[in-house]
Design a protein around this motif. Structure first.
Motif, PDB file in Angstrom:
ATOM      1  N   VAL A 153      46.698  21.451  48.205  1.00 14.86           N
ATOM      2  CA  VAL A 153      46.287  22.583  47.749  1.00 14.86           C
ATOM      3  C   VAL A 153      47.924  23.274  47.675  1.00 14.86           C
ATOM      4  CG1 VAL A 153      45.668  24.605  48.866  1.00 14.86           C
ATOM      5  CG2 VAL A 153      44.092  23.180  49.734  1.00 14.86           C
ATOM      6  N   VAL A 154      48.571  22.513  48.510  1.00 15.69           N
ATOM      7  CA  VAL A 154      50.248  23.492  47.927  1.00 15.69           C
ATOM      8  C   VAL A 154      50.476  22.897  46.927  1.00 15.69           C
ATOM      9  CG1 VAL A 154      52.148  23.762  48.567  1.00 15.69           C
ATOM     10  CG2 VAL A 154      50.654  23.963  49.936  1.00 15.69           C
ATOM     11  N   THR A 155      49.575  21.413  46.442  1.00 14.71           N
ATOM     12  CA  THR A 155      50.577  20.742  45.123  1.00 14.71           C
ATOM     13  C   THR A 155      50.081  21.491  43.607  1.00 14.71           C
ATOM     14  OG1 THR A 155      51.111  18.896  46.233  1.00 14.71           O
ATOM     15  CG2 THR A 155      50.719  18.553  44.097  1.00 14.71           C
ATOM     16  N   LEU A 156      48.967  21.847  44.107  1.00 19.36           N
ATOM     17  CA  LEU A 156      48.253  21.698  43.156  1.00 19.36           C
ATOM     18  C   LEU A 156      48.649  23.272  42.960  1.00 19.36           C
ATOM     19  CD1 LEU A 156      44.059  20.957  43.769  1.00 19.36           C
ATOM     20  CD2 LEU A 156      45.703  20.453  41.998  1.00 19.36           C
ATOM     21  N   VAL A 157      49.177  24.399  43.817  1.00 20.48           N
ATOM     22  CA  VAL A 157      48.849  26.000  43.456  1.00 20.48           C
ATOM     23  C   VAL A 157      50.395  25.749  42.453  1.00 20.48           C
ATOM     24  CG1 VAL A 157      50.087  27.853  44.338  1.00 20.48           C
ATOM     25  CG2 VAL A 157      47.924  26.762  45.278  1.00 20.48           C
ATOM     26  N   THR A 158      51.320  25.195  43.447  1.00 22.56           N
ATOM     27  CA  THR A 158      53.193  24.802  42.926  1.00 22.56           C
ATOM     28  C   THR A 158      52.850  24.117  41.012  1.00 22.56           C
ATOM     29  OG1 THR A 158      53.718  24.413  44.821  1.00 22.56           O
ATOM     30  CG2 THR A 158      54.984  24.438  43.071  1.00 22.56           C
TER      31      THR A 158
END
Length: 173
Positions: free
Chosen positions: A137-142
């Motif tokens: 999730v953090v990879t997609l948001v970043t």
């Protein structure tokens, strides 16, 4: 009957994070750390706030560093070395001389160290899915913040389903 000490004494941050992990069936007797008691099996399944915070931090460190590592490694495809060893050395030289690669790499490794330390006190069946799904999730948001194409509505739906799965996992359903 000697009792081993936990890393850090009661009341310290280390003691809150690195609690003993007790196997199911160790409810009586000395337990894993010589502490005993009938609630030891339940203690093993409990996710303490400090453990949860550490696992979220691991997911954030892993997921947040990935897009920056990808961006910093851009241009590495054009490197040419003589043979496999020469290619490996050329790539290592390229990456080790770029600050924009080294900082995210070190943050990623700090996340791995925190993950390793947290595994000493957290159930593996909870820690691995929690960290990996939050990292996704953090990879997609970043990546979206950095201007990467993350896949549109299907990626957002996948993120929401991942968060639902993590919530169910943490809630113990």
């Amino acid at each position: 009957m000697a009792t081993e000490r936990l890393p850090g004494e009661a009341g310290s941050a280390a003691a809150l994070l690195w609690r003993p992990r007790v196997r199911e069936g160790d409810g009586g007797g000395e337990g894993l750390w010589g502490r005993g008691g009938s609630g030891d099996a339940e203690l093993a399944r409990t996710l303490f706030p400090a453990q949860a915070a550490a696992l979220v931090a691991v997911g954030a460190l892993w997921g947040g560093s990935g897009p920056f590592l990808r961006a910093a490694a851009a241009g590495m495809e054009q490197l040419r070395g003589r043979g496999r060893l020469g290619q490996l050395l050329a790539e290592l030289r390229f990456l080790s001389r770029r600050r924009q690669y080294l900082l995210p790499f070190l943050l990623n490794q700090a996340g791995s160290l925190l993950f390793y330390l947290t595994l000493a006190s957290t159930e593996l069946s909870l820690a691995v899915p929690l960290c990996n799904s939050l990292a996704l999730v953090v990879t997609l948001v970043t990546g979206k913040i950095l201007g990467e194409d993350i896949g549109g509505k299907r990626a957002v739906a996948g993120m929401l389903l991942t968060l639902l799965g993590v919530s169910l996992c943490v809630a113990g359903v």
